[in-house]
Structure formats: C-alpha cells, structure tokens
Design an enzyme around this catalytic site. Structure first.
Site, mmCIF file in Angstrom:
data_model
loop_
_atom_site.group_PDB
_atom_site.id
_atom_site.type_symbol
_atom_site.label_atom_id
_atom_site.label_comp_id
_atom_site.label_asym_id
_atom_site.label_seq_id
_atom_site.Cartn_x
_atom_site.Cartn_y
_atom_site.Cartn_z
ATOM 1 N N ARG A 1 0.876 -1.366 0.041
ATOM 2 C CA ARG A 1 -0.150 -0.050 -0.099
ATOM 3 C C ARG A 1 0.827 1.356 -0.017
ATOM 4 O O ARG A 1 0.400 2.384 -0.383
ATOM 5 C CB ARG A 1 -0.772 0.008 1.218
ATOM 6 C CG ARG A 1 -2.180 -1.000 1.070
ATOM 7 C CD ARG A 1 -2.894 -0.715 2.503
ATOM 8 N NE ARG A 1 -3.351 0.530 2.672
ATOM 9 C CZ ARG A 1 -4.682 0.512 2.684
ATOM 10 N NH1 ARG A 1 -5.583 -0.360 3.070
ATOM 11 N NH2 ARG A 1 -5.593 1.796 2.801
ATOM 12 N N LYS B 1 2.900 -18.738 7.021
ATOM 13 C CA LYS B 1 2.339 -19.088 8.495
ATOM 14 C C LYS B 1 1.828 -17.820 9.444
ATOM 15 O O LYS B 1 2.569 -16.902 8.871
ATOM 16 C CB LYS B 1 2.885 -19.999 9.340
ATOM 17 C CG LYS B 1 4.118 -19.434 9.995
ATOM 18 C CD LYS B 1 4.885 -20.453 10.846
ATOM 19 C CE LYS B 1 4.567 -20.249 12.344
ATOM 20 N NZ LYS B 1 5.386 -19.439 13.245
ATOM 21 N N HIS C 1 9.208 -22.747 7.064
ATOM 22 C CA HIS C 1 10.747 -22.513 6.711
ATOM 23 C C HIS C 1 11.333 -23.740 7.444
ATOM 24 O O HIS C 1 12.661 -23.602 6.890
ATOM 25 C CB HIS C 1 11.140 -21.179 7.016
ATOM 26 C CG HIS C 1 11.418 -20.810 8.697
ATOM 27 N ND1 HIS C 1 10.408 -20.644 9.351
ATOM 28 C CD2 HIS C 1 12.469 -20.957 9.107
ATOM 29 C CE1 HIS C 1 11.044 -20.516 10.685
ATOM 30 N NE2 HIS C 1 12.349 -20.739 10.438
ATOM 31 N N LYS D 1 15.140 -25.972 5.905
ATOM 32 C CA LYS D 1 16.589 -26.055 6.500
ATOM 33 C C LYS D 1 17.349 -27.321 6.044
ATOM 34 O O LYS D 1 16.803 -28.536 5.937
ATOM 35 C CB LYS D 1 16.344 -26.132 8.152
ATOM 36 C CG LYS D 1 16.069 -24.832 8.474
ATOM 37 C CD LYS D 1 15.894 -24.937 10.314
ATOM 38 C CE LYS D 1 15.291 -23.864 10.844
ATOM 39 N NZ LYS D 1 15.855 -22.383 11.204
ATOM 40 N N GLU E 1 15.310 -21.520 21.891
ATOM 41 C CA GLU E 1 15.310 -20.297 21.441
ATOM 42 C C GLU E 1 15.885 -19.106 22.714
ATOM 43 O O GLU E 1 15.523 -19.477 23.804
ATOM 44 C CB GLU E 1 14.447 -19.426 20.942
ATOM 45 C CG GLU E 1 13.963 -20.186 19.606
ATOM 46 C CD GLU E 1 12.636 -19.222 18.746
ATOM 47 O OE1 GLU E 1 13.140 -18.525 18.007
ATOM 48 O OE2 GLU E 1 11.804 -19.480 19.229
ATOM 49 N N ASP F 1 2.335 -21.420 17.520
ATOM 50 C CA ASP F 1 3.461 -20.642 16.908
ATOM 51 C C ASP F 1 4.551 -21.711 16.573
ATOM 52 O O ASP F 1 5.105 -21.572 15.119
ATOM 53 C CB ASP F 1 3.950 -19.589 17.800
ATOM 54 C CG ASP F 1 5.253 -18.881 17.115
ATOM 55 O OD1 ASP F 1 5.000 -18.509 15.906
ATOM 56 O OD2 ASP F 1 6.306 -18.800 17.620
ATOM 57 N N HIS G 1 6.150 -26.056 12.880
ATOM 58 C CA HIS G 1 7.732 -26.678 12.493
ATOM 59 C C HIS G 1 8.061 -28.095 13.496
ATOM 60 O O HIS G 1 8.436 -28.920 12.862
ATOM 61 C CB HIS G 1 8.572 -25.724 13.396
ATOM 62 C CG HIS G 1 8.481 -24.230 12.696
ATOM 63 N ND1 HIS G 1 8.036 -23.864 11.432
ATOM 64 C CD2 HIS G 1 8.553 -22.977 13.476
ATOM 65 C CE1 HIS G 1 7.993 -22.764 11.201
ATOM 66 N NE2 HIS G 1 8.135 -22.263 12.421
ATOM 67 N N LYS H 1 10.985 -19.983 24.360
ATOM 68 C CA LYS H 1 11.773 -18.622 24.512
ATOM 69 C C LYS H 1 12.482 -18.446 25.505
ATOM 70 O O LYS H 1 12.046 -18.840 26.662
ATOM 71 C CB LYS H 1 10.724 -17.709 23.772
ATOM 72 C CG LYS H 1 10.119 -17.906 22.402
ATOM 73 C CD LYS H 1 9.778 -16.792 21.863
ATOM 74 C CE LYS H 1 8.987 -16.893 20.416
ATOM 75 N NZ LYS H 1 10.043 -17.411 19.359
#
Ligand code: BG6
Length: 485
Positions: A51, A149, A179, A183, A217, A236, A241, A332
């Site tokens: 946009r 996703k 993704h 890998k 992570e 998530d 994954h 996380k």
C-alpha cells in the site's frame, strides 16, 4: 566438492507485503543471494507490491538498505552486486482490498512464463489477494502462490483459508511455507533415513527407546508480543515446525521422493497421533532477568495465560512406533539456541562386561542449528589398561567440516524454498490436508487448557524451562538432553 548451481528459467515474482518485515529480512535477501550465486537467468523480475506509495527508484533504494542490513555478507555477494540486483526490482502501489494497482500489476505480467505471488501479508488478506488475482486475469496455470504461516489459528480458520485459496487455485499451485522444511539438516533427515541401509532397520519401537525433539530459542517474543500472545508456543511452533520434524522422523518410506508421496506419508503420521494426557503437557512463561523484561511485560498483558514454553509427550499410534514415546519441547528465552532431534536407542539386552555397571545406549542426534550436523554416540572401551570400562563417545559429523566450504555456506531455508516454488517442486511445502490434520490434533489440547484457564508455570530466563518439564521425563526414567551453550 563443487557446488552445483542449476539456473532456473526467467520468472516473475511478486511480493505482496513487499515493504514488510519478512520481505526485508528474509525474502529479498534470500533472492539476492540466489542472484549472486548465478541461479537467476536474465529477464527474471521481482516486483514488490504494497500500500505504501513508492516508485521503482525508491523501492530499489529501500531494498538496497535491507540487503546491507540483513545479508550479513553471506552467499558470496560481491560489492557492486546490489546495483545489478536493483535492476530486476520494480514496485507497484496496490490495495489488496480495493482496485488500486491491480491493472498496473496485470499489465506488467509476461504471459507464458512462471509467475509466483508471495503472500507476505497477514492471513486475513489471503482470500482478497486470491480473488483479485483471479479477477485481473493473473490466476492461470502458470501461476503459483506462496503463503506464510500462521495458516489459521485452529481447524476452522485453516479450513476457511484453504477454501478461499481453492476457490481460485488448484492445490498444485499453492505453496504453504514452513521454513523449517527448507533447513538443510531437516532435508538431511530424509537422506539419512532413506539413503542409508544402516538406520532404517532399527527405526522402530523394537530398537528405539524414545525420541526427543527440541527447538530452544534465546530470544523472547520481542516486538511480536501482540501476535504471540494470541498464539503461544503450541500454535507458533508445535502445530507447524515441530510437527513437521516429527513427521519426517516418524513417517514410513515414501515410494518416491515426490511431493505427494512424501506428503501422503507425513499426513499418516499426523493422523496416527494419539490423545495426549493433560499431565503430559507442561506450559511455561519466562520471567524477567536483570536486563530484560519477562513474558507478561513483553506482551503488556499481566494476566496473560499464553505459554512461551511447552513440553509434551506424545505417541504415534501405529505398528512401527507403538511403545516409543516422542518428547517435544520448545520455548523462548532459554539457555541456548539449540534445535535438535535425538533418537535414543535401547540399551543392549545383556551386559557382558563385569567391570562396567553403567547404562550405555546409542544416540543419533541430528543438529538443526547451530552447527548443523549429525552425531552418533557409540560405546567404546575407555583407553588404557585395567579392565573393560566403557565410555560413550560421539562420532561427530559437522557439515561445515565434513563438506568443506560448501558446508559452510549452506543456503538458508528461504533461498531453497523460493527456488523450489519457481521450479514447481512442492515436496517441501505443506499440503492443505496436512495443515488441517495438524490443527485437528492441536485444537482439543488448546481447548482443554483454555477451558481450565490453566496458568503457565513461570521459568527463569536463561534456564532450560520449568522444572516440571524435566519431571515429565524423569517420571519415565528418562532425561532431556542438555541445552548446549
Ligand atoms: C517462526 C516463529 O515461525 O520461527 C518464531 O514464529 C520463531 O516465533 C521462529 O522464533 C524460529 O525460527 P528459526 O529458524 O530461527 O529457528
């Protein structure tokens, strides 16, 4: 070893959301690296669409900045390449829900060549984009669409999304990105299993004690608090994954390495997942440390019940895996960034070594990141005189060492996946029924803890997650592998 670059025919790639974060961080840098590697033929065009009002010159400058910031000198891009790359970029100001920009975009298209439309936008726009592409004559058999996703937030929304795409495109034209499937080591999983004689005969509950999948992570939810708090680790990471990793580990050998043969087998795994006992699920939320805020502050919702960590035990209820549990964990702000799959074999049935009372078992570890590679723990004799004491040592194959320079410069997931879209290879993309089956399994688990308003357990930032997650395995006489620093 010489890297083989097979150029792809000239193509047009339109990136909807071309000024967005994903485009800047991942999509355009990935395309740039493939360009530097010589994989794109003359005549290829990349068109950003969003946009924001901008012309071609401004877009080229905008992307050049992103390449400097995010390419991190990877992919052998020499100075000066950015200028060359800029020549294949252009831009259209476009409104996904209105008429602005659509005629201009359709006039730009070259008939008879592959054209891909990358929906790098929120899922609420997928249906609008698909409809407009159809209305403006850009949804023909040369067209492929790429969607990111989150593909829905439950079965119902995923079905609605699938339908809104299927109204205008055949399944063979839809590329749903996960993704993780791009890998290098994830693909190596299939090579290890189906390219070697050694492992497959042992790949079942008779020889495998259990399998652990960890995606840890160190980062927190960062600036994505709003999205994340509506998702949590289950939606998530696990639904997509970790589920994909589990499928590749557990699936039966497909008859061919072709998209539908592989995806049929993955689907069977998801459909074979057993019910999960609520006591086999541990959910956590990270606490603040001296430097960084905790989860609740990050998402600015002091009463949030969303998990930033989850560990669970599940069963694949079929002939091959009955009796071998799978333990999954992801979170996380943990101790280290470690993603790995460990296939832990059973102990030998009888110990002939009187001097050795320890338990020994082989463990095949597939390291996704960092340090991509494979370890196989084998038991050998401890060197030196004085009896037969045994010790476990890893046979370590780190790709960057084993494969030389080629192993050091492994293309990132987006590079590979985008090139697969152009080649028309869907093997590493999720099919609609796979995504729906994954939600069908995930939904009741989420519904159960939402119904019970179960609170996630707080855990220290920089730890391995809540103690209860350790207990989940201890209870079964097993142990998570350490998160390597
Ligand atoms: C994304 C998740 O899909 O994957 C993020 O939305 C997560 O929350 C990321 O951080 C992890 O990807 P990688 O490649 O860094 O392991």
């Amino acid at each position: 070893m010489v890297s083989r670059i097979i150029p792809v025919d000239p193509f047009d790639l339109v990136v909807f959301g071309g000024t967005g974060d994903l485009a800047r961080r991942k999509i355009l840098p990935a395309l740039f690296r493939r360009f530097c590697a010589g994989q794109m033929e003359r005549g290829t065009r990349i068109i950003g669409a969003a946009r924001t009002e901008m012309d071609d010159v401004a877009y080229r400058a905008f992307i050049a900045e992103a390449l400097i910031e995010f390419n991190e000198g990877k992919g052998g891009c020499e100075p000066g390449k950015i200028k060359e790359f800029q020549k294949i970029l252009s831009y259209v100001t476009l409104d996904a829900r209105g008429e602005l920009g659509w005629s201009e975009l359709s006039e730009k298209m070259h008939p008879g060549r592959v054209r891909a439309f990358y929906f790098s936008v929120g899922p609420s726009l997928f249906g609008d984009l698909a409809l407009r592409l159809h209305q403006y004559g850009m949804a023909d058999s040369d067209t492929r669409i790429v969607v990111e996703k989150p593909f829905g937030r439950d079965l119902e929304t995923a079905r609605a999304l699938n339908k809104s795409l299927a109204d205008h495109f055949d399944e063979s034209q839809i590329y749903r990105i996960d993704h993780y499937l791009g890998k290098e080591t994830v693909q190596n999983l299939m090579a290890i299993r189906f390219g070697n004689m050694l492992f497959e005969p042992l790949w079942n509950s008779q020889y495998v004690d259990h399998i652990q999948i960890t995606v840890a992570e160190t980062v927190g939810v960062g600036g994505r608090g709003d999205y994340y708090d509506r998702s949590g680790a289950m939606r998530d990471m696990v639904q997509n994954h970790l589920m994909q990793l589990l499928c590749l580990i557990a699936m039966e050998p497909p008859s061919h390495f072709d998209p539908d043969a592989v995806r049929d087998e993955k689907l069977k795994v998801i459909r074979a997942l057993g019910e999960v006992d609520p006591k086999d699920i541990v959910r956590g939320q990270y606490l603040a440390d001296d430097e960084k805020p905790g989860y609740l502050e990050h998402v600015e919702n002091p009463r949030s019940l969303t998990e930033s960590f989850i560990a669970l035990k599940l069963d694949v209820v079929n002939w091959r895996w009955s009796g071998t549990p799978f333990y999954l964990r992801t979170g996380k702000r943990l101790k280290s960034r470690t993603s790995e799959i460990a296939v832990v074999f059973k102990e030998t049935p009888h110990n002939i070594f009187d001097d050795d009372n320890d338990r020994h078992r082989n463990i095949l570890t597939i390291r996704l990141q960092p340090n991509e590679g494979i370890d196989l723990d084998v038991t050998i004799k401890e060197p030196g005189p004085g009896g037969m004491r045994l010790v476990d040592v890893p046979l370590d194959m780190t790709f960057s060492e084993a494969l030389g320079p080629e192993g050091e410069d492994i293309p990132d997931a987006y590079e590979r996946l985008i090139m697969d879209v152009v080649r028309g290879n869907q093997t590493l993309f999720m099919r609609g029924d796979e995504v729906e089956a994954a939600w069908a399994w995930t939904d009741p688990l989420i519904a159960a803890w939402e119904k019970g308003a179960t609170k996630p357990i707080p855990y220290d930032s920089g730890s391995s997650g809540p103690e209860e997650a350790l207990a989940l395995m201890h209870r079964d006489g097993r142990k998570w592998r350490d998160l390597r620093i």
